[in-house]
Design a protein around this motif. Structure first.
Motif, PDB file in Angstrom:
ATOM      1  N   ALA A 195       0.840  -1.196   0.000  1.00 14.52           N
ATOM      2  CA  ALA A 195       0.000   0.000   0.000  1.00 14.52           C
ATOM      3  C   ALA A 195       0.872   1.241   0.000  1.00 14.52           C
ATOM      4  O   ALA A 195       1.818   1.340   0.780  1.00 14.52           O
ATOM      5  CB  ALA A 195      -0.922  -0.005   1.221  1.00 14.52           C
ATOM      6  N   ASP A 196       0.568   2.169  -0.877  1.00 10.33           N
ATOM      7  CA  ASP A 196       1.330   3.411  -1.003  1.00 10.33           C
ATOM      8  C   ASP A 196       0.386   4.583  -0.764  1.00 10.33           C
ATOM      9  O   ASP A 196      -0.466   4.885  -1.605  1.00 10.33           O
ATOM     10  CB  ASP A 196       1.971   3.495  -2.386  1.00 10.33           C
ATOM     11  CG  ASP A 196       2.943   4.655  -2.529  1.00 10.33           C
ATOM     12  OD1 ASP A 196       2.698   5.727  -1.925  1.00 10.33           O
ATOM     13  OD2 ASP A 196       3.944   4.503  -3.257  1.00 10.33           O
ATOM     14  N   HIS A 197       0.543   5.248   0.376  1.00 16.40           N
ATOM     15  CA  HIS A 197      -0.346   6.355   0.715  1.00 16.40           C
ATOM     16  C   HIS A 197      -0.155   7.551  -0.209  1.00 16.40           C
ATOM     17  O   HIS A 197      -1.105   8.280  -0.486  1.00 16.40           O
ATOM     18  CB  HIS A 197      -0.135   6.779   2.175  1.00 16.40           C
ATOM     19  CG  HIS A 197      -0.755   5.853   3.166  1.00 16.40           C
ATOM     20  ND1 HIS A 197      -0.142   4.674   3.553  1.00 16.40           N
ATOM     21  CD2 HIS A 197      -1.939   5.911   3.830  1.00 16.40           C
ATOM     22  CE1 HIS A 197      -0.922   4.059   4.428  1.00 16.40           C
ATOM     23  NE2 HIS A 197      -2.013   4.776   4.608  1.00 16.40           N
ATOM     24  N   VAL A 198       1.069   7.773  -0.659  1.00 14.67           N
ATOM     25  CA  VAL A 198       1.326   8.906  -1.559  1.00 14.67           C
ATOM     26  C   VAL A 198       0.672   8.653  -2.912  1.00 14.67           C
ATOM     27  O   VAL A 198      -0.024   9.509  -3.466  1.00 14.67           O
ATOM     28  CB  VAL A 198       2.834   9.157  -1.727  1.00 14.67           C
ATOM     29  CG1 VAL A 198       3.085  10.260  -2.758  1.00 14.67           C
ATOM     30  CG2 VAL A 198       3.462   9.542  -0.391  1.00 14.67           C
ATOM     31  N   ALA A 199       0.860   7.463  -3.447  1.00 10.68           N
ATOM     32  CA  ALA A 199       0.319   7.128  -4.768  1.00 10.68           C
ATOM     33  C   ALA A 199      -1.174   6.851  -4.724  1.00 10.68           C
ATOM     34  O   ALA A 199      -1.861   6.983  -5.734  1.00 10.68           O
ATOM     35  CB  ALA A 199       1.048   5.912  -5.332  1.00 10.68           C
ATOM     36  N   GLY A 200      -1.682   6.419  -3.559  1.00 13.66           N
ATOM     37  CA  GLY A 200      -3.072   5.989  -3.485  1.00 13.66           C
ATOM     38  C   GLY A 200      -3.289   4.647  -4.144  1.00 13.66           C
ATOM     39  O   GLY A 200      -4.364   4.371  -4.684  1.00 13.66           O
ATOM     40  N   THR A 201      -2.281   3.772  -4.083  1.00 16.64           N
ATOM     41  CA  THR A 201      -2.368   2.459  -4.717  1.00 16.64           C
ATOM     42  C   THR A 201      -2.350   1.346  -3.676  1.00 16.64           C
ATOM     43  O   THR A 201      -1.735   1.484  -2.620  1.00 16.64           O
ATOM     44  CB  THR A 201      -1.208   2.222  -5.704  1.00 16.64           C
ATOM     45  OG1 THR A 201       0.037   2.383  -5.007  1.00 16.64           O
ATOM     46  CG2 THR A 201      -1.265   3.192  -6.858  1.00 16.64           C
ATOM     47  N   VAL A 202      -3.004   0.250  -4.011  1.00 12.58           N
ATOM     48  CA  VAL A 202      -2.972  -0.966  -3.199  1.00 12.58           C
ATOM     49  C   VAL A 202      -2.752  -2.134  -4.142  1.00 12.58           C
ATOM     50  O   VAL A 202      -3.512  -2.322  -5.105  1.00 12.58           O
ATOM     51  CB  VAL A 202      -4.277  -1.169  -2.411  1.00 12.58           C
ATOM     52  CG1 VAL A 202      -4.292  -2.545  -1.753  1.00 12.58           C
ATOM     53  CG2 VAL A 202      -4.457  -0.085  -1.364  1.00 12.58           C
ATOM     54  N   ALA A 203      -1.712  -2.920  -3.881  1.00  5.97           N
ATOM     55  CA  ALA A 203      -1.452  -4.144  -4.635  1.00  5.97           C
ATOM     56  C   ALA A 203      -1.557  -5.318  -3.672  1.00  5.97           C
ATOM     57  O   ALA A 203      -0.940  -5.303  -2.606  1.00  5.97           O
ATOM     58  CB  ALA A 203      -0.080  -4.110  -5.286  1.00  5.97           C
ATOM     59  N   VAL A 204      -2.333  -6.325  -4.053  1.00  9.22           N
ATOM     60  CA  VAL A 204      -2.562  -7.500  -3.207  1.00  9.22           C
ATOM     61  C   VAL A 204      -1.964  -8.713  -3.894  1.00  9.22           C
ATOM     62  O   VAL A 204      -2.367  -9.064  -5.008  1.00  9.22           O
ATOM     63  CB  VAL A 204      -4.060  -7.711  -2.945  1.00  9.22           C
ATOM     64  CG1 VAL A 204      -4.273  -8.927  -2.046  1.00  9.22           C
ATOM     65  CG2 VAL A 204      -4.688  -6.466  -2.328  1.00  9.22           C
ATOM     66  N   GLY A 205      -0.996  -9.352  -3.224  1.00  5.30           N
ATOM     67  CA  GLY A 205      -0.338 -10.519  -3.799  1.00  5.30           C
ATOM     68  C   GLY A 205       1.157 -10.279  -3.942  1.00  5.30           C
ATOM     69  O   GLY A 205       1.631  -9.131  -3.942  1.00  5.30           O
TER      70      GLY A 205
END
Length: 261
Positions: free
Chosen positions: A112-122
């Motif tokens: 999870a990247d708070h700056v980018a607003g991204t979440v990758a699962v796996g």
């Protein structure tokens, strides 16, 4: 996962005639089949393109903007279930999703990247290639980090070089070795959008320009930067849409895939 609040969980038909199970899933949809190409209905609010990674090399990705947190989590869970060998990615996520992602997927690696607003699962795939993501200013970092996070999910190594805009060219010129060893350079810039033209005039690798919505007045929410990049006289520069770090990453990943076949 159950459907979004207010969405029915009982089995119903979809407009395209695909069957739906009680949780909104279509049964037995395998990659590379006609059913997969038709999409997987989920919760009455989405039709997942689970065959996209096989067809194009870039999987279906959840665009979080405008979706509820529960919809984003449901989509990520379904993508993981349909393609367990690859991470599932959501972009433009609200802070609530980034904060809670690890607890919602306790059996998976979560990035999870708070700056980018991204979440990758796996688990992220092994990284190959060498992409350099460059920002003109610190305020361009959100878009640059979205690009880097997407590249990681696509199995591409990406380094980020921050705050080397044209107002102080010495900062950029001191990193020429890094620029010239990259196999692709993604340049993220707002204001006048001049940096991609400068970089494209210094390197032999393909350059992807990403205009951002940063800037005063006539910058017009990134339109000035986009126009500047599109009007560039530097050959080898392609331009994606304003703030589209994801789109730049998809293009860069296809370049790396072609180089490393």
């Amino acid at each position: 996962m159950p459907g979004a609040p207010g969405m029915p969980d009982k089995a119903v038909g979809m407009p395209n005639g695909a069957p739906r199970m009680p949780n909104g899933r279509a049964p037995g949809v395998l990659p590379g089949t006609e059913a997969a190409a038709a999409g997987v209905p989920l919760g009455g609010f989405a039709l997942l393109d689970v065959d996209r990674r096989r067809r194009t090399g870039v999987p279906e990705v959840v665009f979080g903007e405008g979706k509820t947190s529960e919809q984003i989590f449901a989509l990520l869970a379904e993508l993981r279930a349909r393609d367990p060998e690859a991470p599932a990615l959501a972009t433009r996520c609200p802070a609530d999703v980034v904060d809670r992602a690890a607890t919602r997927f306790p059996g998976d690696a979560v990035h999870a990247d708070h700056v980018a607003g991204t979440v990758a699962v796996g688990t992220l795939p092994p990284a190959r290639g060498n992409v350099l993501v460059v920002t003109a200013g610190t305020t361009d970092l959100k878009v640059a980090r979205e690009c880097a996070a997407t590249l990681a999910v696509l199995g591409v190594r990406a380094d980020v070089l921050v705050d080397v805009g044209v107002a102080g060219l010495g900062r950029l010129l001191s990193r020429l070795d890094d620029l010239r060893t990259a196999e692709c350079v993604v340049v993220v810039a707002g204001m006048d959008g001049a940096l991609p033209s400068v970089v494209a005039g210094l390197v032999s690798a393909p350059v992807v320009g990403v205009p951002t919505s940063v800037g005063y007045g006539v910058a017009a929410g990134g339109l000035a930067a986009a126009a500047s990049m599109l009007a560039s006289c530097s050959p080898g520069l392609v331009v994606v849409n304003i703030d589209n770090g994801f789109g730049a990453a998809a293009h860069a990943a296809k370049i790396i895939r072609a180089v490393h076949r």
